[in-house]
Design an enzyme around this catalytic site. Structure first.
Site, short mmCIF file in Angstrom:
data_model
loop_
_atom_site.label_atom_id
_atom_site.label_comp_id
_atom_site.label_asym_id
_atom_site.label_seq_id
_atom_site.Cartn_x
_atom_site.Cartn_y
_atom_site.Cartn_z
N GLY A 84 0.84 -1.19 0.00
CA GLY A 84 0.00 0.00 0.00
C GLY A 84 0.88 1.23 0.00
O GLY A 84 2.07 1.17 -0.31
N TYR A 154 9.16 -3.51 3.19
CA TYR A 154 8.72 -3.60 1.80
C TYR A 154 9.88 -3.53 0.82
O TYR A 154 9.99 -4.33 -0.12
CB TYR A 154 7.71 -2.48 1.52
N ASN A 183 5.66 5.08 -8.03
CA ASN A 183 4.42 5.79 -7.71
C ASN A 183 3.40 5.81 -8.85
O ASN A 183 3.22 6.83 -9.53
CB ASN A 183 4.75 7.24 -7.30
N GLU A 196 -4.03 3.46 0.32
CA GLU A 196 -3.96 4.39 -0.81
C GLU A 196 -2.64 5.16 -0.81
O GLU A 196 -2.03 5.41 0.22
CB GLU A 196 -5.13 5.37 -0.78
N LYS A 205 -9.28 13.45 -0.28
CA LYS A 205 -9.34 14.49 0.75
C LYS A 205 -9.92 15.80 0.22
O LYS A 205 -10.67 16.49 0.92
CB LYS A 205 -7.95 14.72 1.35
N THR A 226 9.29 15.41 -2.14
CA THR A 226 9.14 15.36 -3.60
C THR A 226 9.04 13.92 -4.08
O THR A 226 9.61 12.99 -3.50
CB THR A 226 10.34 16.03 -4.30
N ARG A 227 8.27 13.76 -5.15
CA ARG A 227 8.08 12.46 -5.79
C ARG A 227 7.83 12.68 -7.29
O ARG A 227 7.53 13.79 -7.74
CB ARG A 227 6.87 11.71 -5.20
#
Length: 332
Positions: A84, A154, A183, A196, A205, A226-227
């Protein structure tokens, strides 16, 4: 994938999940008539249950279930895992590591059933934490997984399973391919319940804030983490490209566009036509400070790069989550 006949059995484990469901749908749309989808969840909980597929409910942590799933398959896409978003993997490290049973037993079943080619879905969580301390992170190259210090739980399971794939090729001749997903987001994914990931959570949200009239959103961390985010259609195409390639080593599969979580919220607010107060929860799980995909190798070898802009992918995702919530349906 060009050498596959349309009647060859293609197995997708985790076929009741988010990416697996999209992969099954794409294979069927492409004309494959013997697609087998396997997941441990009851059928009503599958993200997509496609009647054209051979759908099986099996617990792939068990060796016998893996043998049944792999029987007669020519290609296997192993996407099954207990996983997840950051809130889940930080609180369920043992559960995440138990996914090693799935990949180990699936590799053994693939070997024994003489499967021709095997794909393993790894993760950007394999990358060393000390290379991800700065939000202005240098994009992560495949070689940055070593010396190893992945995400606890993970990430270690994913890195170990990558090595298993490598050694099954070296020792048994099983052709394996590995992608490190960065991602992935899109419709038909989890958006509530704790599993989620950031894009779906933020969409939910924002919708909740508008519906309730609170006009406030909680953001985990400072919002400056950041991603990069990859739309699921691009993920499926990249997965198929890697499976059909001659590249034996793991490849990054992700977007190289780096955004802060605050910028992600900005985009979703723009889609929703709203502006919310932001409340930052600094005690919540937030993961590494920065992570981005270096796509040099996959561009060089396969010519792949994501084609879906973040804004358009998020709009599709937001509309789908909005419709699901309006209908009172929950996807976890």
């Amino acid at each position: 994938m060009n050498d596959l006949a349309r009647d060859d059995v293609v197995l997708v484990t985790g076929g009741g999940g988010f990416i697996g469901g999209h992969l099954v749908a794409d294979l069927l749309k492409s004309g494959f008539r013997a697609v087998r989808a396997v997941d441990c969840k009851p059928f009503p909980e599958w993200h997509q249950l496609l009647p054209q597929a051979d759908n099986l409910q099996l617990d792939l942590r068990e060796a016998g279930a893996c043998r049944k799933a792999a029987d007669g398959a020519r290609y296997i896409f192993n996407l099954a895992a207990d996983m997840g978003g950051m809130g889940f993997i930080e609180a369920h490290k043992a559960d995440c590591m138990l996914s090693v049973l799935i990949n180990t037993n699936m590799l053994l079943a693939a070997r024994d059933c003489r499967v021709e080619r095997y794909f393993f879905s790894s993760s950007a969580c394999v990358y060393a934490a000390y290379k991800q301390t700065d939000p202005k992170v240098t994009p992560l190259k495949e070689e940055d997984a070593y010396p190893a210090m992945p995400e606890d739980g993970y990430g270690w399971e994913k890195l170990f399973s990558e090595r298993m794939c490598r050694h099954f090729f070296e020792d048994y001749g099983l052709v394996t391919r590995v992608a490190r997903y960065h991602n992935v987001y899109g419709p038909h994914g989890t958006y509530d319940g704790g599993r989620e990931k950031a894009p779906a959570a933020i969409c939910r949200k924002v919708i909740e804030a508008k519906q309730s009239g609170s006009n406030e959103i909680e953001i985990w961390g400072s919002g400056e983490q950041t991603r990069s985010f990859m739309y699921v259609d691009d993920c499926v195409k990249g997965t198929l490209d890697i499976m059909g390639s001659d590249i034996r080593e793991p490849l990054n599969l992700g977007s190289s566009r780096l955004v802060t979580i605050n910028q992600l919220v900005d985009i979703v607010e723009g889609i929703a036509g709203t502006k919310l107060r932001r409340r930052y929860n600094l005690a919540a799980p937030r993961g590494v400070n920065g992570r981005n995909s270096d796509n040099t190798l996959i561009k060089r070898h396969l010519g792949w790069e994501p084609s879906t802009p973040l804004e358009s992918g998020l709009e599709t995702t937001y509309r789908w989550i909005h419709d699901m919530m309006a209908a009172g349906r929950l996807v976890r």
